[in-house]
Design an enzyme around this catalytic site. Structure first.
Site, PDB file in Angstrom:
ATOM      1  N   GLU A 159      -6.152  -8.247  -1.040  1.00  0.00           N
ATOM      2  CA  GLU A 159      -6.216  -7.997   0.398  1.00  0.00           C
ATOM      3  C   GLU A 159      -7.642  -7.800   0.915  1.00  0.00           C
ATOM      4  OE1 GLU A 159      -2.948  -5.772   2.328  1.00  0.00           O
ATOM      5  OE2 GLU A 159      -2.450  -5.108   0.301  1.00  0.00           O
ATOM      6  N   THR A 214       8.690  -1.381   7.388  1.00  0.00           N
ATOM      7  CA  THR A 214       8.813  -2.308   6.266  1.00  0.00           C
ATOM      8  C   THR A 214      10.281  -2.663   6.064  1.00  0.00           C
ATOM      9  OG1 THR A 214       6.926  -1.204   5.235  1.00  0.00           O
ATOM     10  CG2 THR A 214       8.230  -2.696   3.850  1.00  0.00           C
ATOM     11  N   SER A 240       7.093   4.177   3.596  1.00  0.00           N
ATOM     12  CA  SER A 240       6.587   3.051   4.382  1.00  0.00           C
ATOM     13  C   SER A 240       5.580   3.590   5.378  1.00  0.00           C
ATOM     14  CB  SER A 240       7.716   2.331   5.118  1.00  0.00           C
ATOM     15  OG  SER A 240       7.202   1.422   6.089  1.00  0.00           O
ATOM     16  N   ARG A 273      -2.846   0.244   3.137  1.00  0.00           N
ATOM     17  CA  ARG A 273      -3.523   0.412   1.853  1.00  0.00           C
ATOM     18  C   ARG A 273      -4.672   1.412   1.940  1.00  0.00           C
ATOM     19  NH1 ARG A 273      -5.013  -4.256   4.304  1.00  0.00           N
ATOM     20  NH2 ARG A 273      -7.199  -4.994   4.228  1.00  0.00           N
ATOM     21  N   SER A 319       3.857   2.174   7.827  1.00  0.00           N
ATOM     22  CA  SER A 319       4.132   1.762   9.208  1.00  0.00           C
ATOM     23  C   SER A 319       5.474   2.282   9.694  1.00  0.00           C
ATOM     24  CB  SER A 319       4.124   0.236   9.318  1.00  0.00           C
ATOM     25  OG  SER A 319       5.248  -0.320   8.638  1.00  0.00           O
ATOM     26  N   LYS A 340       5.355 -12.010   8.415  1.00  0.00           N
ATOM     27  CA  LYS A 340       6.267 -11.078   9.078  1.00  0.00           C
ATOM     28  C   LYS A 340       6.763 -11.649  10.404  1.00  0.00           C
ATOM     29  CE  LYS A 340       4.376  -6.866   6.976  1.00  0.00           C
ATOM     30  NZ  LYS A 340       3.650  -5.593   7.214  1.00  0.00           N
ATOM     31  N   HIS A 371       1.867  -8.483 -27.238  1.00  0.00           N
ATOM     32  CA  HIS A 371       3.061  -9.150 -27.749  1.00  0.00           C
ATOM     33  C   HIS A 371       3.328 -10.481 -27.046  1.00  0.00           C
ATOM     34  CE1 HIS A 371       4.398  -5.680 -30.206  1.00  0.00           C
ATOM     35  NE2 HIS A 371       3.681  -5.016 -29.312  1.00  0.00           N
ATOM     36  N   GLY A 382       0.797  -1.220   0.000  1.00  0.00           N
ATOM     37  CA  GLY A 382       0.000   0.000   0.000  1.00  0.00           C
ATOM     38  C   GLY A 382       0.826   1.264   0.000  1.00  0.00           C
TER      39      GLY A 382
END
Length: 327
Positions: A214, A88, A83, A135, A85, A321, A230, A41
């Site tokens: 999400e 990250t 980031s 996000r 938060s 995480k 293509h 996000g």
């Protein structure tokens, strides 16, 4: 999640205030390139900003969604670490590498380690409001990328008026947008979404795919035209009505891209009966991008409601995480 989507136009307006109030230490460096680092996000703002900057900026812009930065990064690189938060790990590692290369560093975050580093090291930074799923703070974070680049003298401030006008349009046309979003949600319900869009707006399709992942807990794929012509076009060989194709259109699309989409629809219609078109409203890149982001954000939440699931929950990412933190 729906109330976060509803406040998107207000976020843009507040983001304008935040961007204008940010005070940067001026540098005498001549910026030769821009690198925007961020993921999820936070990173998608860089991708969509790059689409806007494509014909506005005279230096290269690269978006990094990884642990490592390009070899060319040096003291004349404007390195933007985004980031929400502030924690990250990929962005923090990329930041450490940029610092070693003596890049000009700017941070966009709501807190965490990134804000702490920015304050300790004296990096220019913009702090945005806390307590959102990353996000869901897109309306705050995305405009800051443009403000940062403007503050370094690389683009004009024309984007600000376009952001404000687009926010006002979204506010005035909420009910129509929600109606169109619900129609799209019903079209995609219990299907596998396939998203096609012009190359410059690919970030919008990426954003929608991420929101489907999400918020709606769905798999989806996207491709950009003309590149899709293509390769992927050849893959349409077997009838499959589980696939639901969405062609996104904007007034900014090159006329030959529009024609390609028409031909693509004719070809793909032999293999799925589920094809629809979504038309952006607006007379510039930011207006079109904001309209499509807002509409498709609503769509992802409406799909979650149709599936009776929690749009906010991302437990598997939390688990990932947690496992990585043990290393």
């Amino acid at each position: 999640m729906k109330h976060f989507v509803e406040e998107y136009p207000l976020q843009i307006k507040k983001a304008i205030e935040i961007g204008n109030s940010a005070v940067f230490t001026q540098t005498e460096k001549k910026i030769n390139n821009v690198v925007i680092a961020g993921l999820g996000g936070s990173g998608i703002g860089g991708t969509i900003a790059a689409g806007y900057l494509y014909n506005k900026i005279k230096v290269p812009v690269v978006v990094v969604k990884d642990y490592h930065i390009p070899e060319f990064v040096n003291e004349k690189t404007l390195f933007i670490a985004s980031s929400y938060s502030g924690n990250t790990e990929e962005t923090l590692e990329a930041l450490a590498q940029a610092k070693k290369k003596k890049a000009e560093i700017v941070c966009i975050t709501s807190g965490g380690k990134l804000l702490k580093k920015a304050r300790e090291k004296g990096f220019n930074h913009i702090a945005i409001p806390k307590d959102y799923p990353p996000r869901a703070a897109f309306g705050y974070s995305f405009p800051q990328v443009l403000y940062v680049i403007h503050k370094y003298g690389l683009i004009s401030k024309k984007f600000e008026k376009q952001l404000l006008e687009s926010a006002e349009y979204l506010e005035k046309n909420t009910q129509e947008i929600k109606k169109n979003a619900m129609e799209l949600a019903n079209f995609l319900f219990e299907k596998i979404p396939v998203l096609y869009i012009a190359s410059r707006f690919e970030g919008v399709a990426v954003r929608f795919r991420q929101q489907l992942n999400e918020n709606s807990k769905m798999l989806a794929w996207h491709h950009a035209i003309p590149e899709m012509n293509h390769n992927e076009l050849v893959g349409w060989r077997k009838k499959n009505n589980e696939l639901a194709v969405v062609f996104f259109h904007t007034p900014e699309d090159y006329f030959r891209v529009t024609k390609r989409m028409e031909i693509n629809k004719k070809i793909i219609s032999e293999y799925t009966s589920n094809i629809t078109d979504i038309y952006a409203k607006g007379d510039n890149y930011l207006a079109c991008a904001n309209y499509l982001v807002h509409l498709t954000d609503y769509t992802s939440v409406f799909l979650a409601e149709l599936k009776n699931i929690d749009a906010v929950e991302v437990d598997v990412i939390t688990y990932l995480k947690s496992e990585l933190s043990k290393i």
